[in-house]
Design an enzyme around this catalytic site. Sequence first.
Site, short mmCIF file in Angstrom:
data_model
loop_
_atom_site.label_atom_id
_atom_site.label_comp_id
_atom_site.label_asym_id
_atom_site.label_seq_id
_atom_site.Cartn_x
_atom_site.Cartn_y
_atom_site.Cartn_z
N ASP A 79 -13.92 -0.10 2.57
CA ASP A 79 -13.02 -0.28 3.71
C ASP A 79 -13.71 0.40 4.90
O ASP A 79 -14.48 -0.23 5.64
CB ASP A 79 -11.65 0.33 3.37
CG ASP A 79 -10.67 0.37 4.54
OD1 ASP A 79 -11.07 0.07 5.68
OD2 ASP A 79 -9.49 0.74 4.34
N LYS A 113 -2.36 4.92 -3.08
CA LYS A 113 -3.25 5.84 -2.37
C LYS A 113 -3.49 7.02 -3.30
O LYS A 113 -2.54 7.52 -3.93
CB LYS A 113 -2.58 6.32 -1.08
CG LYS A 113 -2.41 5.22 -0.04
CD LYS A 113 -3.74 4.90 0.62
CE LYS A 113 -3.56 4.03 1.86
NZ LYS A 113 -4.85 3.65 2.44
N SER A 122 0.87 -1.17 0.00
CA SER A 122 0.00 0.00 0.00
C SER A 122 0.91 1.22 0.00
O SER A 122 1.58 1.51 0.99
CB SER A 122 -0.89 -0.02 1.25
OG SER A 122 -1.63 1.16 1.35
N ASP A 158 -6.76 3.40 -3.58
CA ASP A 158 -7.50 3.60 -2.33
C ASP A 158 -7.63 5.10 -2.09
O ASP A 158 -6.62 5.80 -1.90
CB ASP A 158 -6.74 2.93 -1.17
CG ASP A 158 -7.52 3.00 0.15
OD1 ASP A 158 -8.63 3.58 0.17
OD2 ASP A 158 -7.02 2.45 1.15
N LYS A 206 -10.68 -5.88 7.53
CA LYS A 206 -9.66 -5.67 8.57
C LYS A 206 -10.31 -6.14 9.86
O LYS A 206 -11.31 -5.53 10.30
CB LYS A 206 -9.30 -4.20 8.71
CG LYS A 206 -8.69 -3.57 7.47
CD LYS A 206 -8.35 -2.11 7.72
CE LYS A 206 -7.87 -1.45 6.44
NZ LYS A 206 -7.59 -0.02 6.60
N GLY A 234 -4.92 -3.76 6.16
CA GLY A 234 -4.02 -3.60 7.30
C GLY A 234 -4.21 -2.26 7.97
O GLY A 234 -4.79 -1.33 7.39
N LYS A 268 -1.03 -1.17 -4.50
CA LYS A 268 -2.19 -0.31 -4.20
C LYS A 268 -1.67 1.11 -4.07
O LYS A 268 -0.79 1.38 -3.24
CB LYS A 268 -2.85 -0.80 -2.91
CG LYS A 268 -3.75 0.20 -2.19
CD LYS A 268 -4.57 -0.52 -1.12
CE LYS A 268 -4.74 0.34 0.12
NZ LYS A 268 -5.50 -0.36 1.18
N GLU A 301 -10.90 1.49 -3.93
CA GLU A 301 -11.24 1.35 -2.50
C GLU A 301 -11.75 2.67 -1.93
O GLU A 301 -11.15 3.72 -2.12
CB GLU A 301 -9.97 0.89 -1.76
CG GLU A 301 -10.18 0.47 -0.33
CD GLU A 301 -8.88 -0.10 0.27
OE1 GLU A 301 -8.02 -0.60 -0.49
OE2 GLU A 301 -8.72 -0.02 1.50
#
Length: 391
Positions: A245, A169, A141, A195, A269, A297, A167, A220
């Site tokens: 999420d 951000k 991530s 995300d 998560k 995570g 992934k 996400e």
Amino acid sequence: MTEPSARIVKAEVYEVAMPLLKTFVTGFGDTSSRHTVLIHIVDDDGFEGWGEAPALDHPFYLPETTSTTYSIVVEYALALSLQATSGDPRDVVRAMSPIRGNTFARAGVEAAYWALASARSGQPMSALLGGSAVRVAVGESLSIADSMEETLEEVALRLSEGYRRIKLKIRPGWDVNVVRAVRERFGHDILLQVDANAAYTLDEADVFHALDEFELLCIEQPLGYDDFEGSQALQRQLETAICLDEAIRSPSDARRALDMDACRNINVKPARVGGLVASLEIHDLCVKRGIPMWCGGMLESGIGRSANLALCSLPGFTQPADMSPAVVLYEEDLVDPTYLVDPEGYIAVPQASGLGFNVVTDRITARTVRLAVLDQRTQTMREETTDHFRI
Ligand code: OSB
Ligand code: MG
């Protein structure tokens, strides 16, 4: 096999400073300081369990913070857990069920009981949860970087190290451009997803229409942290699966999101959904409905990652997990040896019973900013350390 229950004779709650090697930059803002909450329980046969309640320091990801989580654990969750009819984690979940929300606090206490149950039974935690995979595929991530070049370099590094998915951000101004740059440099064979951490509104749907062209595994949490209706409206307009999420904080949230087609992918998560039992429920729901799922995570230490790894051994976890190793995030882990990503991009699921990792108590002590311990006589928690300094 040892009986599943015994009396808890020692319980400790720690707030521990875990300085990050670099600031984690996301759509919800910067995370530069990171404190986590640890729960340690010991029973009268000398078996122990460790759990982590990994809320962030600030209330910018979700409402819970390290402080609120520490308070709920110390003032309510542990006390209720001690009233459970047995040490069976499912009884502990039931005992804590009067607590509304505060998913991180409940999950951390529950995790400690799973580790304890695993230690008592001699079976690894993964087996207790019903999982059988011995390794877990891992993705990176990537924090929002200062420059495109820095991002491309980090993607190249992680791919060369074997990570199986990237992934990115994103936030307004750092979205289509970074996805395009990564696709141009690394092609369409790599698994790629983004995300947004709730940084957009439906008015900005153009961004997601543009992202729809890049064959992403999922987008996400594009919209508000509790915006189910917005997510449903956006999902209707997109080919790419929306993954939720922040919005999914219980099994019933997951059911609601799937029933209304607010997402077609779920990031589980354990700490965010209220624990491992809740995660198992979401797992079974997603398997039944054919919804892809993966383990997210919370920048956990090895203590929290242990529970995540055990969960990932279940068959429904088909997409790579967010599980950057502690060596990427921190100067040192709280377990030794720490977990690592192998050259094929997998982390081994611990096969030892109990937590499955050796906890380094000296490191925990050195990093503790607050500690509460159970007074056996009164069955209440007593604050041991009151110097609330922040490293
Ligand atoms: O949105 O998935 C997220 C970390 C902290 C808070 C929110 C998120 C993350 C991550 C996971 O991206 C990173 C990791 O734990 O390795
Ligand atoms: Mg996320």
